[in-house]
Each structure stands twice: as structure tokens, then as C-alpha cells.
Design a protein around this motif. Structure first.
Motif, PDB file in Angstrom:
ATOM      1  N   MET A  73       0.829  -1.207   0.000  1.00 29.70           N
ATOM      2  CA  MET A  73       0.000   0.000   0.000  1.00 29.70           C
ATOM      3  C   MET A  73       0.863   1.258   0.000  1.00 29.70           C
ATOM      4  O   MET A  73       0.536   2.249  -0.662  1.00 29.70           O
ATOM      5  CB  MET A  73      -0.943  -0.004   1.204  1.00 29.70           C
ATOM      6  CG  MET A  73      -2.069  -1.019   1.090  1.00 29.70           C
ATOM      7  SD  MET A  73      -3.243  -0.897   2.468  1.00 29.70           S
ATOM      8  CE  MET A  73      -3.998   0.709   2.154  1.00 29.70           C
TER       9      MET A  73
ATOM     10  N   LEU B 235      -5.619   3.633  -9.110  1.00 35.26           N
ATOM     11  CA  LEU B 235      -6.607   3.064  -8.182  1.00 35.26           C
ATOM     12  C   LEU B 235      -8.017   3.118  -8.756  1.00 35.26           C
ATOM     13  O   LEU B 235      -8.877   2.308  -8.371  1.00 35.26           O
ATOM     14  CB  LEU B 235      -6.544   3.803  -6.846  1.00 35.26           C
ATOM     15  CG  LEU B 235      -5.295   3.538  -5.990  1.00 35.26           C
ATOM     16  CD1 LEU B 235      -5.260   4.473  -4.785  1.00 35.26           C
ATOM     17  CD2 LEU B 235      -5.259   2.089  -5.536  1.00 35.26           C
TER      18      LEU B 235
ATOM     19  N   TRP C  27      -7.136   0.709  -0.414  1.00 36.30           N
ATOM     20  CA  TRP C  27      -7.078   2.154  -0.189  1.00 36.30           C
ATOM     21  C   TRP C  27      -8.463   2.794  -0.157  1.00 36.30           C
ATOM     22  O   TRP C  27      -8.670   3.804   0.522  1.00 36.30           O
ATOM     23  CB  TRP C  27      -6.245   2.828  -1.280  1.00 36.30           C
ATOM     24  CG  TRP C  27      -4.762   2.842  -1.018  1.00 36.30           C
ATOM     25  CD1 TRP C  27      -3.795   2.167  -1.683  1.00 36.30           C
ATOM     26  CD2 TRP C  27      -4.095   3.598  -0.006  1.00 36.30           C
ATOM     27  NE1 TRP C  27      -2.563   2.442  -1.160  1.00 36.30           N
ATOM     28  CE2 TRP C  27      -2.703   3.330  -0.130  1.00 36.30           C
ATOM     29  CE3 TRP C  27      -4.524   4.478   0.995  1.00 36.30           C
ATOM     30  CZ2 TRP C  27      -1.758   3.898   0.710  1.00 36.30           C
ATOM     31  CZ3 TRP C  27      -3.574   5.060   1.824  1.00 36.30           C
ATOM     32  CH2 TRP C  27      -2.220   4.765   1.686  1.00 36.30           C
TER      33      TRP C  27
ATOM     34  N   GLN D 195       2.063   1.864  -3.493  1.00 35.31           N
ATOM     35  CA  GLN D 195       0.950   2.294  -4.352  1.00 35.31           C
ATOM     36  C   GLN D 195       0.680   3.784  -4.189  1.00 35.31           C
ATOM     37  O   GLN D 195       0.294   4.453  -5.148  1.00 35.31           O
ATOM     38  CB  GLN D 195      -0.313   1.498  -4.016  1.00 35.31           C
ATOM     39  CG  GLN D 195      -0.310   0.076  -4.521  1.00 35.31           C
ATOM     40  CD  GLN D 195      -1.563  -0.676  -4.104  1.00 35.31           C
ATOM     41  OE1 GLN D 195      -2.202  -0.353  -3.092  1.00 35.31           O
ATOM     42  NE2 GLN D 195      -1.927  -1.689  -4.872  1.00 35.31           N
ATOM     43  N   TRP D 196       0.890   4.287  -2.982  1.00 36.46           N
ATOM     44  CA  TRP D 196       0.649   5.707  -2.722  1.00 36.46           C
ATOM     45  C   TRP D 196       1.865   6.560  -3.068  1.00 36.46           C
ATOM     46  O   TRP D 196       1.768   7.545  -3.805  1.00 36.46           O
ATOM     47  CB  TRP D 196       0.286   5.923  -1.247  1.00 36.46           C
ATOM     48  CG  TRP D 196       0.261   7.366  -0.834  1.00 36.46           C
ATOM     49  CD1 TRP D 196      -0.379   8.397  -1.489  1.00 36.46           C
ATOM     50  CD2 TRP D 196       0.924   7.948   0.287  1.00 36.46           C
ATOM     51  NE1 TRP D 196      -0.161   9.588  -0.820  1.00 36.46           N
ATOM     52  CE2 TRP D 196       0.627   9.346   0.270  1.00 36.46           C
ATOM     53  CE3 TRP D 196       1.708   7.441   1.313  1.00 36.46           C
ATOM     54  CZ2 TRP D 196       1.108  10.219   1.236  1.00 36.46           C
ATOM     55  CZ3 TRP D 196       2.190   8.320   2.281  1.00 36.46           C
ATOM     56  CH2 TRP D 196       1.889   9.687   2.234  1.00 36.46           C
TER      57      TRP D 196
ATOM     58  N   PHE E 284      -6.698   8.736   1.039  1.00 40.03           N
ATOM     59  CA  PHE E 284      -5.387   8.417   1.602  1.00 40.03           C
ATOM     60  C   PHE E 284      -5.246   8.716   3.087  1.00 40.03           C
ATOM     61  O   PHE E 284      -4.719   7.892   3.844  1.00 40.03           O
ATOM     62  CB  PHE E 284      -4.294   9.185   0.847  1.00 40.03           C
ATOM     63  CG  PHE E 284      -4.128   8.777  -0.587  1.00 40.03           C
ATOM     64  CD1 PHE E 284      -3.761   7.480  -0.914  1.00 40.03           C
ATOM     65  CD2 PHE E 284      -4.338   9.688  -1.618  1.00 40.03           C
ATOM     66  CE1 PHE E 284      -3.607   7.099  -2.237  1.00 40.03           C
ATOM     67  CE2 PHE E 284      -4.167   9.309  -2.933  1.00 40.03           C
ATOM     68  CZ  PHE E 284      -3.813   8.018  -3.256  1.00 40.03           C
TER      69      PHE E 284
ATOM     70  N   ASN F 250      -9.773  -1.829  -4.212  1.00 36.57           N
ATOM     71  CA  ASN F 250      -8.470  -1.781  -3.566  1.00 36.57           C
ATOM     72  C   ASN F 250      -8.629  -1.349  -2.112  1.00 36.57           C
ATOM     73  O   ASN F 250      -9.513  -0.563  -1.770  1.00 36.57           O
ATOM     74  CB  ASN F 250      -7.566  -0.799  -4.314  1.00 36.57           C
ATOM     75  CG  ASN F 250      -6.133  -0.826  -3.829  1.00 36.57           C
ATOM     76  OD1 ASN F 250      -5.806  -0.340  -2.748  1.00 36.57           O
ATOM     77  ND2 ASN F 250      -5.262  -1.400  -4.650  1.00 36.57           N
TER      78      ASN F 250
ATOM     79  N   GLN G 148      -6.083   6.361   5.949  1.00 44.17           N
ATOM     80  CA  GLN G 148      -5.258   5.159   6.046  1.00 44.17           C
ATOM     81  C   GLN G 148      -3.872   5.454   6.628  1.00 44.17           C
ATOM     82  O   GLN G 148      -3.334   4.664   7.402  1.00 44.17           O
ATOM     83  CB  GLN G 148      -5.077   4.540   4.652  1.00 44.17           C
ATOM     84  CG  GLN G 148      -6.362   4.047   4.025  1.00 44.17           C
ATOM     85  CD  GLN G 148      -6.698   2.619   4.423  1.00 44.17           C
ATOM     86  OE1 GLN G 148      -6.081   2.057   5.313  1.00 44.17           O
ATOM     87  NE2 GLN G 148      -7.685   2.030   3.754  1.00 44.17           N
TER      88      GLN G 148
ATOM     89  N   GLU H 280       0.515  11.484  -6.437  1.00 45.19           N
ATOM     90  CA  GLU H 280      -0.814  11.074  -5.984  1.00 45.19           C
ATOM     91  C   GLU H 280      -1.826  11.133  -7.121  1.00 45.19           C
ATOM     92  O   GLU H 280      -2.773  10.344  -7.161  1.00 45.19           O
ATOM     93  CB  GLU H 280      -1.235  11.944  -4.796  1.00 45.19           C
ATOM     94  CG  GLU H 280      -0.550  11.493  -3.520  1.00 45.19           C
ATOM     95  CD  GLU H 280      -0.162  12.614  -2.580  1.00 45.19           C
ATOM     96  OE1 GLU H 280       0.259  12.309  -1.460  1.00 45.19           O
ATOM     97  OE2 GLU H 280      -0.239  13.796  -2.964  1.00 45.19           O
TER      98      GLU H 280
END
Length: 868
Positions: A219, A690, A698, A222-223, A662, A696, A665, A683
Motif C-alpha cells: 500500500m 486506483l 485504499w 501504491q501511494w 489516503f 483496492n 489510512q 498522488e
């Protein structure tokens, strides 16, 4: 009689009282005028100056841009130092105190500032600068000494309060500042500041390590570093530019990291946040591009540049022309463009033969190493199974207006200084001293002697591509993207810099063990193996902080330098939205002109908004008012123009999306407060990817434990909240909304501009000004979601100047920077560029003596004093 006498007494008292009031008012006016106008320098007439060999003319145009004419290089650089001190002395003073870790010797004690001073002292920038002075080549040392002599000639000719308004105001608060002579080390230490600003300040190793533990590596990546869109967005060098048979390198699979799941989250203390000095670095970027004569109306190249740096007052740039010609007519140096106030020469601009522009390439030249300290000796650390002695030095912090001092011990390993010693305890305000629990050493290319000043001096004199490239061999830190054009019609690109070679399983993304040589750097990529191209067939080169090369290039490096090592320049760079937009606009126009380049500079289209809009279009809405607002938004052209109403709704939606997608999390009670999504280009790419994965993890809001949200739930919530925020901010009538009513630029002068005293801040700051643009538009007036105490849409960084050079005729070149030439708040040239800058307007970059003679409004002549 008594009444008459009493009346006379009252009359006398009243007259005396009026006289006192008049005296106080007159005295106050005189004091105010002396405080505010006293520092304004003289720009006309003749002056006798010690230290020059011949007369020097300094001619300024209507914007206060000087052109210096001298008959020898000594006098030229002397006069440059004199001139820049005239206009920007306080900026020079403040900047050398930043680079030396002595900010509080100007401001007095402040805990936020103390953290910056402590970090900079620990890194040892000043000692490095002084060492670099000793290692300078003769020509560069002479230029820096000549420049310093000119600075000192000016500052020694003025009284304390007549150098800068800031001295007078600070003196009123009990902070009397000793003005020290300027030295070459003061110039070189500013190069360290800029290297930090363009490199380690945006380093996220400690944040990433904490997030790996908090939410997992998948994760986090991914961010923070979604896969770069190779094949979708243009790299600087493209596949056709590289003679290979195709790539076998998967850049993201080579993103191997050392991470054992140890309790990094609980123990490691992050780098101090010193963004108040430099501006927030995340998302920082710049543009430059160059086209060949095949793509211009003139048949000769055009070159453009606009570096994006933190918003500040005065401008970070100083524009100047340097002209040196002997009495016999021999031209020694002819160069115009932009420099920094503490530096001689020109950093970006053109000479008689070539033009060049610069952007940051984001190469990862900074690593953190975890250190094991000998439990029996805090000044030893483990290395390959034995204990090594650290180098220890003391640093003393002093504060203006106080006799208090703080002395710290700085411990250095061969990997670099330990940067999380001497942390400030927020509760007690005291320093914690040596950290033997989780010490971290900083390994950075700029912590070795550098030769940047030599590179600048050599570029200014270069006459062709080979001389230009040879000059860039000395440009070691910070690594940059240089575009080039010359009067022979050539265009080119060169990436210089000291780029480390890492072991294969070291990505540079998280801290690694520093007790063995397992993760030690393997040397540096040779200059001749760094990306370079001359006259590409496509006829243009675009750099906007995107990935420099396609994966094939790293295959080639492995073939050339050896397999089994990590040659990737960086995994954290811009995701190509600006580069794509510039490329698209270059392709849309068959033959370019200065005017078409200006339109590109001012372009406000958001490609990110364009790629996300289909997902909003397909969103099911059962609220009729919200559906109507969404349908209204779908008519948007994706331009963040100042007067755009629809840009308001999208910006409000995007801000809420960052929180809802975001920030729920990544919030963790033990993470730093500023670990959050800001809405940067990374982002933007992460959100786009995403969108194709609607379930997902997120998308789930971890604050709602009884439901698992999906993509459309979060989009709906963000649109609802964004629409409500827009109405609250600008009213119910959306046709009256204007993006510029939310998106504003305020230019703040440090340190008085953040004094908290409104009338002082009003004296030195300017704004707020409505502007167009946004994050990741070509006109990159970036705002960051959740950034400190700024207004949500306030500009954080911006195009700090814009320049277009015409190689067919340099007299047609144009430019503009952000504020004005002067650093004196009551000068007519303190803020006279702000409106032209925000309106994407330009002034002529005067070049020939004839142009300057016609356009100048002030002339000051420096003559050698008797005995000079």
C-alpha cells in the motif's frame, strides 16, 4: 486679570502641547522615513570606489535590471558584487546565515528555527564551503574574491541602518546584529542550501520505512511511488535515442528494499522539518524545453525555461547583464540572465554563442544508514565486525539579543554525520543530546567538496556544445537537466551530477544497515555515461522533472559498467503530466515563435483532471442538486484559469478526495503530523491507477469499522463535501465562483514577514494575488492539500522566473521573474514584476549595448578611488 493670566497659561500650555505633538510627529516621520527610505541605494551619478582598476558603468532599465560594463574581469565581478549588495543585501545576509546554521543570530531564539540551525550545523555546510574555497581553481577563486571585494566595498560604505530596513526593525526588538565581511565561503554555502532544497529536503526514506510497518509495503508503494507510466508519458531521452535491442529491466521490480520489519516506527526520529526556510519540497518542479530550427518560423532554435521554486519575497532570482570588453575592443565576457544574489556569474541565460536552461532531475543522491554505537563508548560505531572511532566536533548556537548559548557535539562516521542526535524535546524545550538508541547517518553527495562554482563560470564562457559539456563535468551537486541551443542551430541535453551506484538490493527508498559494507555505495556513474543527446531527429527536447530515461538505458549502463548493481537515478520523480502537456503543445504548432512558447508557459490545463473526469461522469447520484453540479462540472475544459468557476469545484473535490482516499489510512498516532497526502503529481498517478481497482484496500475508510467502502463511495463522499465546501467558500451562485478567489499568491519576506506583527508584515510582504494554474499544470502554481497553516489553495511554489531565448536574434529574447529586482520594501522595484509575472507577461532581455543605451533610465559610474 486672573482670568486673563489663566487664559494665557492655558494658551501657553496648549501651544507647548501642540509643539510637543508636532515634534513627536515630525520626529516620528523622520525616523520612519529614515528606517524605510534610508536603505535605498544610489543608482545615479559617479562614485569613487577603492578596489577597482578602471571605470565601470552600471546601467539599469525601467525595471531596475542592471547591465555592467567593465574593461577587465576583476572590475566586472567586483561591480557585480557591489550591485547585488546594493539591491539584495538583506537577502544575501539572511541566506548566508541559513547556510551556516546561524539563523537565530538574526532572529533570536525560536524552537522551529533552532531545529533548522541544529540540522545545518550537524551537516556541516559551512565547514564544507570553507574547505571548497581552499580547493578552488585559480580562475574561480579569483572571481569569488573579486565578487566579495565588491560586496564589502558597498556594505562598508553604509551605516548599519542604511543597509536594510530589517536591521532597524530588529534593533527595535533588542537584536543588534554584527555585520561581517562577505567571503567566498558565503557564496559557496548558498550552493549547499540550493542542493538541499533540490534534493534531500524531499527525501522520504524515514516516512516510507514507518509506513511499511504501519500499512505495509504494497500500500505504501501504491501511494508514494506508483509505477511510472513508461510508454504513456515521455521520458527526456526516449527509446529512439538509445541504441539498444529493447529493455529487460523492470524498474519497479528492481525497487528492492531492505526491510526486516524491525520497530522503525516506534524508534526512528525523522529529519527536522525546515520547510519554513525553503518552502515545501514535495511536488517541487520546473520546466525547460528547446526546439530546433526545423520547428520554428525563424529557422533557428528557441529555448524556454521556468524553474519552480518556493514562493518568497524578494524573488529567488536576480537578473543581470555582464559585459566585459577591453579598451582595444576584445570581448572577454558577454552574458545575460539570472543568478542568485550571493553568486557571481550567470546561472541560467545566454552568452554570445549559446543559451541554456535548467530543471531539477530528482536523482537520489542521499541515503540514511542505521548506525550501531558501541555501548561502552558513544564515540565509536560498528563497521564490519569491529569498532571505529567517530570524528567529533563541537558547534555553538548563539541567539540575537541574548547571551544564551547552546553547545552540541556532532558525531560523524565515514558514511556521514549522525543527524538525529541533539533533538529538541517539545515538552521541555531542551536538547536530548546523543542518541544511542537509533542513530542515523546521512550519506549525501554534497557532503564532499564540490565544484559547482567552477561549472557556472565555465558555462558562462562556453562557445559550443563541447565546451558546454566540459563545463558541466564540474556541475556535481545538485544534479540537473540542462537543455542547450547555439547560434549554429544545434540543440542538446545533458544530465550532469555525482550519481551514486548502489548494490542491486538497495533501492535508496528506506534506511539501510550501516554496520557493514553490504549497502555501501559502489562509486559514481561516470560523466560520459550520463544521459546526453545532441540534435534528436524529433527536433525537440522537453524536461519537466519526469523520468530522465526509459528502462533500456539502465540495461545499457549494466552492459557498460557491470551487471548486478542498481544504476537507477531515482524512483521518486515527477509523473510526466507537465512533460506530456508541453510535448502535446509543441506538436500542435508546426512552426514555433516566442509567442507560442509564452502560451506554453502560461498553460493551465490539468491532464490529471481530464483523465479522472470519466469516473465522475459515470458516478450514480440520487441527489438532484449534486447531480446538476456534477453535470455542470463535466462541461469544464480542464483549465485552471483565474476566472474559471468549474476549476473551483474540481479543486474542492480533489482536496476532499486526498483526505478520504489516503489520509484516513496513513494517519497513525506515532507518525509525524505532516505524513499525509498533499495532492502531488505522484498522488495524481496513484489515484488514476486506483480508479481501475475499485475494491483496492485504499478505498476503504478504516474509520468506519462496520462497512467496507469502494471507489464510488469515496468519490461520492468527496464530491458531496467538495461541493459543500465550494458553496461555503464562495457562495451558492456557482457562476460567480472564480478559481483566483481561492488560489492566491502571497510573497513573504523572511524573517519579518512571519513576525506575527501585522504592520511589520504589511511593510515587507506583498499579496495576496489571484493567480491561475495549479499543481502539475505547466503554469505550476502549486498548492498542497493540508499544508501546515496555509490557506487550502494558497500557492506554495511557483514558476520563479520565465525565459525564452531566440537563437536567431538574442535581442528578441524575453523574460520575467516573480517580484522585482530590489530587496528593499520601499523601492519602486520591490514588487513591480508581480502583476506582469502573474499575467504571463515578459520584458525584453536587453542584449546589445545599443539596446541598453536606449532603454536605461539610471546610470552609475564607479571610478577608482585615489590610490586604488
Amino acid at each position: 486679570m486672573p482670568k486673563t493670566r489663566k487664559g494665557k497659561i492655558v494658551g501657553i500650555v496648549l501651544i507647548a502641547l501642540v509643539a510637543i505633538i508636532v515634534i513627536v510627529l515630525v520626529g516620528g516621520y523622520i525616523f520612519y522615513r529614515d528606517l524605510t527610505r534610508g536603505p535605498l541605494p544610489r543608482h545615479e551619478g559617479e562614485l569613487q570606489v577603492e578596489g577597482i582598476n578602471d571605470s565601470v558603468e552600471i546601467m539599469r532599465d525601467e525595471l531596475g535590471i542592471p547591465h555592467i560594463y567593465a574593461s577587465n574581469l576583476h572590475d566586472l565581478f567586483f561591480a557585480q558584487g557591489y550591485t547585488q549588495a546594493q539591491d539584495r543585501w538583506w537577502q544575501m545576509e539572511f541566506w548566508r546565515h541559513i547556510g551556516s546554521g546561524r539563523i537565530e543570530e538574526l532572529t533570536g531564539r525560536n524552537d522551529d528555527v533552532l531545529e533548522a540551525d541544529l540540522l545545518i550545523r550537524t551537516l556541516g555546510w559551512r565547514q564544507l564551503a570553507e574547505r571548497e574555497v581552499e580547493l578552488l581553481d585559480s580562475d574561480t577563486r579569483t572571481a569569488l574574491l573579486d565578487f566579495a571585494d565588491g560586496v564589502n566595498a558597498y556594505i562598508s560604505s553604509r551605516n548599519y541602518g542604511d543597509l536594510a530596513l530589517e536591521y532597524g526593525v530588529l534593533k527595535l526588538t533588542g537584536k543588534s546584529i554584527k555585520i561581517e565581511p562577505w567571503t567566498p565561503a558565503d557564496t559557496l554555502v548558498w550552493a549547499k542550501v540550493m542542493a538541499w532544497d533540490l534534493g534531500p529536503m524531499v527525501n522520504s526514506e524515514e516516512t516510507r520505512a514507518k509506513l511499511y510497518e504501519a500499512i505495509g509495503q504494497k500500500m505504501t508503494d501504491q501511494w508514494m511511488t506508483p509505477p511510472w507510466p513508461y510508454g504513456e508519458k515521455p521520458t527526456i531521452l526516449q527509446t529512439d535515442d538509445i541504441d539498444t535491442n529493447g529493455s529487460t529491466t523492470d524498474i519497479m521490480t528492481s525497487n528492492k528494499t531492505w526491510f526486516e520489519g524491525e520497530d522503525i516506527l516506534a524508534s526512528f526520529s525523522a529529519l527536522p522539518d525546515i520547510s519554513f526556510v525553503f518552502g515545501k519540497g514535495r511536488g517541487l518542479g520546473s520546466n525547460n524545453w528547446v526546439v530546433s530550427g526545423n520547428l520554428t518560423e525563424s529557422g533557428m532554435p528557441l529555448l524556454a525555461n521556468d524553474p519552480h521554486l518556493g514562493i518568497q519575497m524578494p524573488s529567488i532570482w536576480y537578473e543581470i547583464g555582464l559585459h566585459c570588453q577591453t579598451h582595444s575592443g576584445e570581448s572577454i565576457l558577454d552574458v545575460v540572465g539570472f543568478t542568485f544574489a550571493p553568486m557571481p556569474g550567470i546561472v541560467i541565460g545566454h552568452n554570445s554563442y549559446i543559451a541554456w536552461g535548467v530543471t531539477n532531475n530528482g536523482s537520489d543522491v542521499f541515503d540514511l544508514y542505521r548506525i550501531r554505537v558501541n555501548p561502552d563508548n558513544p564515540f565509536q560505531y560498528e563497521w564490519n565486525g569491529s569498532w571505529r572511532d567517530m570524528t567529533v566536533r563541537e558547534e555553538t548556537i548563539r541567539f540575537a539579543g541574548s547571551s544564551e548559548t547552546i553547545t552540541i557535539q556532532v558525531r560523524e562516521t565515514h558514511l556521514g554525520p549522525i543527524i538525529n542526535d541533539n533533538k529538541l524535546d517539545e515538552e521541555t524545550g531542551k536538547l536530548t543530546g546523543l542518541n544511542n538508541e537509533d542513530p542515523m547517518a546521512a550519506h549525501w553527495t554534497a557532503l564532499q567538496p564540490c565544484t559547482l562554482a567552477r561549472a557556472v563560470m565555465s558555462i558562462d564562457k562556453a562557445e559550443n556544445w563541447d565546451e558546454f559539456r566540459n563545463a558541466l563535468r564540474y556541475w556535481d551537486v545538485p544534479s540537473q537537466n540542462f537543455v542547450y541551443a547555439d547560434i549554429e542551430g544545434n540543440i542538446g541535453y545533458q544530465m550532469p551530477g555525482r550519481i551514486p551506484i548502489r548494490v542491486e538490493n538497495h533501492s535508496g527508498l528506506v534506511p539501510v544497515p550501516g554496520w557493514t559494507d553490504e549497502f555501501e555505495w559502489q562509486g559514481f556513474i561516470p560523466f560520459d555515461k550520463l544521459p546526453s543527446i545532441l540534435n534528436p531527429e524529433r527536433g525537440y527536447i522537453v524536461t519537466a522533472n519526469q523520468q530522465v530515461v526509459p528502462p533500456e538505458y539502465y540495461d545499457w549502463l549494466a552492459q557498460e559498467l557491470g551487471e548486478g548493481r542498481n544504476y537507477v537515478f531515482s524512483l521518486e520523480c515527477d509523473y510526466g503530466y507537465r512533460a506530456q502537456r508541453i510535448t502535446d503543445m509543441l506538436k500542435e504548432t508546426p512552426k514555433h515563435t516566442i509567442e507560442s512558447f509564452q502560451r506554453i508557459h502560461g498553460d493551465n490545463k490539468s491532464l490529471s483532471a481530464e483523465e479522472l473526469m470519466p469516473y465522475l461522469a459515470s458516478l450514480y447520484l440520487d441527489d438532484a442538486e449534486l447531480a446538476d453540479a456534477r453535470n455542470w462540472l463535466l462541461e469544464w475544459d480542464f483549465y485552471f484559469d483565474r476566472d474559471s468557476s468549474r476549476a473551483v469545484l474540481y479543486a474542492e473535490f480533489w482536496a476532499r478526495l486526498m483526505d478520504n482516499l489516503f489520509n484516513d489510512q496513513i494517519f497513525h498516532e506515532e507518525l509525524d503530523e505532516d505524513v499525509k497526502a498533499y495532492g502531488t503529481d505522484a498522488e495524481m498517478r496513484a489515484v488514476y491507477l486506483l480508479m481501475e481497482d475499485p475494491r483496492n484496500a485504499w478505498w476503504d475508510d478504516i474509520r468506519t469499522t462496520d462497512v467496507v467502502e469502494t471507489r464510488d463511495d469515496v468519490l461520492l463522499k468527496s464530491l458531496q463535501e467538495g461541493y459543500a465546501s465550494a458553496r461555503a467558500d464562495l457562495g451558492k451562485d456557482r457562476e460567480k465562483w472564480k478559481w483566483g478567489d481561492l488560489h492566491k499568491a502571497t510573497f513573504v519576506s523572511m524573517p519579518l514577514g512571519e513576525s506575527g506583527v501585522w504592520f511589520i508584515e504589511r511593510m515587507v510582504n506583498r499579496g495576496a494575488f489571484a493567480v491561475g494554474g495549479s499543481m502539475a499544470t505547466v503554469n505550476n502554481t502549486a498548492w498542497l492539500v493540508n499544508y501546515k497553516d496555509k490557506g487550502l489553495f494558497d500557492v506554495i511554489f511557483l514558476p520563479s522566473m520565465r525565459m525564452v531565448c531566440d537563437l536567431s536574434d538574442f535581442t528578441r529574447s524575453v523574460s520575467m521573474h516573480t517580484t522585482g529586482q530590489s530587496g528593499h520594501p520601499y523601492s519602486p522595484h520591490y514588487a513591480d514584476m508581480i502583476d506582469p509575472w502573474r499575467n504571463i507577461e515578459y520584458h525584453s532581455m536587453l542584449w546589445t549595448r545599443q539596446q541598453v543605451d536606449v532603454s536605461h533610465v539610471d546610470l552609475i559610474v564607479l571610478n577608482p578611488a585615489h590610490g586604488s
